[in-house]
Scaffold this motif. Structure first.
Motif, mmCIF file in Angstrom:
data_model
loop_
_atom_site.group_PDB
_atom_site.id
_atom_site.type_symbol
_atom_site.label_atom_id
_atom_site.label_comp_id
_atom_site.label_asym_id
_atom_site.label_seq_id
_atom_site.Cartn_x
_atom_site.Cartn_y
_atom_site.Cartn_z
ATOM 1 N N ALA A 61 -108.834 -29.199 -27.689
ATOM 2 C CA ALA A 61 -107.862 -30.492 -27.606
ATOM 3 C C ALA A 61 -106.349 -29.789 -27.954
ATOM 4 N N ALA A 62 -105.888 -28.765 -28.917
ATOM 5 C CA ALA A 62 -104.176 -28.768 -29.170
ATOM 6 C C ALA A 62 -103.693 -28.168 -27.725
ATOM 7 N N CYS A 63 -104.492 -27.360 -27.212
ATOM 8 C CA CYS A 63 -103.798 -26.285 -26.345
ATOM 9 C C CYS A 63 -104.041 -27.451 -24.788
ATOM 10 N N PHE A 64 -105.063 -28.058 -24.272
ATOM 11 C CA PHE A 64 -105.350 -28.978 -23.606
ATOM 12 C C PHE A 64 -104.595 -30.115 -23.302
ATOM 13 N N GLN A 65 -103.754 -30.487 -24.469
ATOM 14 C CA GLN A 65 -102.648 -31.193 -24.714
ATOM 15 C C GLN A 65 -101.413 -30.773 -24.279
ATOM 16 N N SER A 66 -101.344 -29.689 -24.256
ATOM 17 C CA SER A 66 -100.094 -28.973 -23.946
ATOM 18 C C SER A 66 -99.934 -29.235 -22.406
ATOM 19 N N THR A 67 -101.068 -28.614 -21.702
ATOM 20 C CA THR A 67 -100.800 -27.890 -20.174
ATOM 21 C C THR A 67 -101.181 -30.058 -19.972
ATOM 22 N N MET A 68 -101.867 -30.204 -19.931
ATOM 23 C CA MET A 68 -101.429 -31.789 -20.054
ATOM 24 C C MET A 68 -100.279 -32.398 -19.676
ATOM 25 N N LEU A 69 -99.501 -32.375 -21.204
ATOM 26 C CA LEU A 69 -98.052 -32.778 -20.922
ATOM 27 C C LEU A 69 -97.258 -32.003 -20.577
ATOM 28 N N SER A 70 -97.264 -30.848 -19.961
ATOM 29 C CA SER A 70 -96.440 -30.195 -19.130
ATOM 30 C C SER A 70 -96.870 -30.461 -17.099
ATOM 31 N N VAL A 71 -97.686 -31.050 -16.877
ATOM 32 C CA VAL A 71 -98.188 -31.144 -15.792
ATOM 33 C C VAL A 71 -97.954 -32.734 -15.634
ATOM 34 N N ALA A 72 -97.834 -33.838 -17.057
ATOM 35 C CA ALA A 72 -97.361 -35.367 -16.502
ATOM 36 C C ALA A 72 -95.516 -35.106 -16.681
ATOM 37 N N GLN A 73 -95.142 -33.666 -17.325
ATOM 38 C CA GLN A 73 -93.845 -34.107 -17.043
ATOM 39 C C GLN A 73 -92.838 -33.192 -15.174
ATOM 40 N N ARG A 74 -93.672 -32.384 -15.243
ATOM 41 C CA ARG A 74 -93.688 -32.002 -13.533
ATOM 42 C C ARG A 74 -93.739 -33.268 -12.692
ATOM 43 N N GLY A 75 -95.010 -34.059 -13.113
ATOM 44 C CA GLY A 75 -94.842 -35.333 -11.918
ATOM 45 C C GLY A 75 -94.720 -36.392 -12.094
ATOM 46 N N ARG A 76 -93.854 -36.111 -13.622
ATOM 47 C CA ARG A 76 -93.143 -37.333 -14.409
ATOM 48 C C ARG A 76 -93.464 -38.810 -14.242
#
Length: 159
Positions: A61-76
């Motif tokens: 969950a921690a790894c997945f959320q970090s990945t998702m937050l990175s994707v979210a930041q790139r897509g604003r």
């Protein structure tokens, strides 16, 4: 499925365990030390220690959320205040061994369900844990309890 080789190593985690599921584990750098216990549901004494499934639930969950937050930041996208509930089930496979099943449920108060589902799908393609288990472990990805496939399907039907 071919094994994907690393182009370079960014970090190496090292740990030592003794006693299996009823033992003790620690990282070689001393940052994490845990007592392990077999849950009563699996025939153990249900002692105060944790178990590999709980550790995997947190790690994935921690790894997945970090990945998702990175994707979210790139897509604003605003994925702030998001949280994941994770579940790791273990049970017999019917082939003489045991297997795992994982569920990751996202709650993201600042995202529309379709945006959250899109971010989860993209994170699933990029997350190292997802890539490691793909094709080996059943994974259910949901947003507030709704499978992301249903959200995407309903969103496309509304368009």
């Amino acid at each position: 499925m071919a094994v994907t080789a690393l182009k370079r190593v960014l970090y190496t985690a090292e740990a030592v365990t003794e006693g299996g599921r009823s033992g003790h584990g620690r990282t070689t750098d001393g940052r994490l030390e845990v007592e392990l216990a077999v849950p009563e549901d699996m025939g153990g004494n249900g002692g105060p220690g944790t178990n590999p499934e709980q550790l995997f639930a947190i790690a994935y969950a921690a790894c997945f959320q970090s990945t998702m937050l990175s994707v979210a930041q790139r897509g604003r996208f605003d994925a702030s205040d998001s949280r994941f509930a994770s579940r790791v089930d273990i049970g017999p496979t019917g082939h003489g061994g045991f297997g795992l099943r994982v569920a990751l449920d996202l709650h993201a108060p600042h995202l529309a369900p379709a945006a959250a589902a899109h971010l989860m799908a993209e994170a699933d393609e990029r997350c190292p844990y997802s890539n490691a288990i793909r094709g080996n472990i059943q994974v259910l990805l949901t947003v507030d309890g709704t499978p992301i496939e249903e959200i995407v399907e309903n969103d496309q039907g509304a368009a």
